[in-house]
Design an enzyme around this catalytic site. Structure first.
Site, PDB file in Angstrom:
ATOM      1  N   ARG A 127       2.261   2.076  83.171  1.00  0.00           N
ATOM      2  CA  ARG A 127       3.209   3.150  82.829  1.00  0.00           C
ATOM      3  C   ARG A 127       4.596   2.860  83.384  1.00  0.00           C
ATOM      4  NH1 ARG A 127       0.073   7.457  80.925  1.00  0.00           N
ATOM      5  NH2 ARG A 127      -1.935   7.729  81.925  1.00  0.00           N
ATOM      6  N   ASP A 153      -0.258   9.306  67.169  1.00  0.00           N
ATOM      7  CA  ASP A 153      -1.121   8.272  66.615  1.00  0.00           C
ATOM      8  C   ASP A 153      -1.893   8.909  65.443  1.00  0.00           C
ATOM      9  OD1 ASP A 153      -2.426   5.749  66.636  1.00  0.00           O
ATOM     10  OD2 ASP A 153      -3.980   6.459  67.968  1.00  0.00           O
ATOM     11  N   GLU A 196       6.205  14.416  73.534  1.00  0.00           N
ATOM     12  CA  GLU A 196       5.037  13.516  73.570  1.00  0.00           C
ATOM     13  C   GLU A 196       5.498  12.070  73.725  1.00  0.00           C
ATOM     14  OE1 GLU A 196       2.034  12.932  73.868  1.00  0.00           O
ATOM     15  OE2 GLU A 196       0.691  14.169  72.681  1.00  0.00           O
ATOM     16  N   ASP A 221       0.095   3.938  78.867  1.00  0.00           N
ATOM     17  CA  ASP A 221      -0.812   3.173  79.724  1.00  0.00           C
ATOM     18  C   ASP A 221      -1.913   2.469  78.959  1.00  0.00           C
ATOM     19  OD1 ASP A 221      -2.260   5.611  79.031  1.00  0.00           O
ATOM     20  OD2 ASP A 221      -3.711   4.979  80.554  1.00  0.00           O
TER      21      ASP A 221
HETATM   22  P1  IMP Z   1      -3.412  11.100  68.753  1.00  0.00           P
HETATM   23  O1  IMP Z   1      -4.073  12.411  69.083  1.00  0.00           O
HETATM   24  O2  IMP Z   1      -4.367  10.144  68.095  1.00  0.00           O
HETATM   25  O3  IMP Z   1      -2.149  11.262  67.962  1.00  0.00           O
HETATM   26  O4  IMP Z   1      -3.115  10.379  70.117  1.00  0.00           O
HETATM   27  C1  IMP Z   1      -2.086  10.737  70.936  1.00  0.00           C
HETATM   28  C2  IMP Z   1      -2.311  10.197  72.329  1.00  0.00           C
HETATM   29  O5  IMP Z   1      -3.050   8.989  72.336  1.00  0.00           O
HETATM   30  C3  IMP Z   1      -0.978   9.861  72.953  1.00  0.00           C
HETATM   31  O6  IMP Z   1      -0.423  10.964  73.628  1.00  0.00           O
HETATM   32  C4  IMP Z   1      -1.324   8.734  73.889  1.00  0.00           C
HETATM   33  O7  IMP Z   1      -1.695   9.229  75.154  1.00  0.00           O
HETATM   34  C5  IMP Z   1      -2.512   8.068  73.251  1.00  0.00           C
HETATM   35  N1  IMP Z   1      -2.123   6.829  72.519  1.00  0.00           N
HETATM   36  C6  IMP Z   1      -2.071   6.650  71.183  1.00  0.00           C
HETATM   37  N2  IMP Z   1      -1.689   5.404  70.858  1.00  0.00           N
HETATM   38  C7  IMP Z   1      -1.470   4.785  72.044  1.00  0.00           C
HETATM   39  C8  IMP Z   1      -1.013   3.450  72.382  1.00  0.00           C
HETATM   40  O8  IMP Z   1      -0.716   2.598  71.532  1.00  0.00           O
HETATM   41  N3  IMP Z   1      -0.900   3.194  73.711  1.00  0.00           N
HETATM   42  C9  IMP Z   1      -1.197   4.095  74.684  1.00  0.00           C
HETATM   43  N4  IMP Z   1      -1.612   5.338  74.410  1.00  0.00           N
HETATM   44  C10 IMP Z   1      -1.742   5.678  73.099  1.00  0.00           C
END
Ligand code: IMP
Length: 183
Positions: free
Chosen positions: A165, A103, A99, A159
């Protein structure tokens, strides 16, 4: 909101990324042994990291990809679904899920569960970045490139609305803009 490159500052340099990829590659190869490894990149964010990581892992490996949708703008929506899936079964294989960033953890939780039911021999999870402050669900990340604060980042695969990117380094939105966006 419109953002330009001027709203971002370098958080992790190209050199630090290169060095950390080398270390991660060695760490992962040591953990999985000398056998074949199926490396799965989550599109689109991981493709640049994955390109460097697989070369640092070395040894016998294959690459596959899948794509999930889960994100709009700068904050996660929590809705995760597979838009397109792996091209090969992973049953009985040693698998590395790759990944760009963890987040809230929702995407990773969803993907790890969806992979476990396919019965790989082993499953490890590597993320270039980890934002632990934002975690909503606990997920085990076996290999982390960099742990960062709760900031929105772009570059090296990550992005904003599909752009940036291609930046060679990782940049964070400056705190003033971040505060504006939060409102
Ligand atoms: P999660 O499901 O909230 O853990 O989010 C994961 C996805 O959110 C990652 O694979 C990213 O594509 C996107 N993401 C989370 N934080 C960021 C950031 O700071 N910049 C860009 N994309 C992010």
């Amino acid at each position: 909101m419109d953002l330009s490159l001027d709203d971002f500052e370098v958080l992790i340099s190209e050199d630090r990324i290169r060095e950390r990829c080398r270390e991660l590659g060695q760490e992962i190869r040591a953990a999985v042994g000398d056998g074949p490894l199926v490396c799965v990149g989550v599109l689109k964010g991981s493709f640049i990291f994955m390109a460097d990581l697989v070369r640092a892992i070395g040894g016998p490996l294959t690459c596959d990809f899948l794509r999930v949708s889960s994100y709009e703008g700068t904050r996660s929506t929590g809705n995760v679904r597979i838009e397109f899936d792996l091209t090969q079964p992973i049953e009985g294989a040693d698998v590395l899920l790759i990944e760009d960033i963890v987040d809230t953890g929702r995407t990773a939780e969803f993907l790890l569960q969806s992979f476990q039911v396919r019965q790989p021999r082993s499953l490890r999870f590597c993320s270039l970045l980890d934002k632990p402050e934002r975690r909503v669900v606990e997920v085990p990340v076996d290999h982390v490139g960099f742990t960062i604060a709760n900031r929105f980042v772009i570059g090296y695969g990550l992005d904003f609305d599909g752009r940036y990117r291609d930046l060679p380094d990782i940049r964070a939105l400056n705190p003033k803009k971040e505060a504006e966006l939060a409102h």
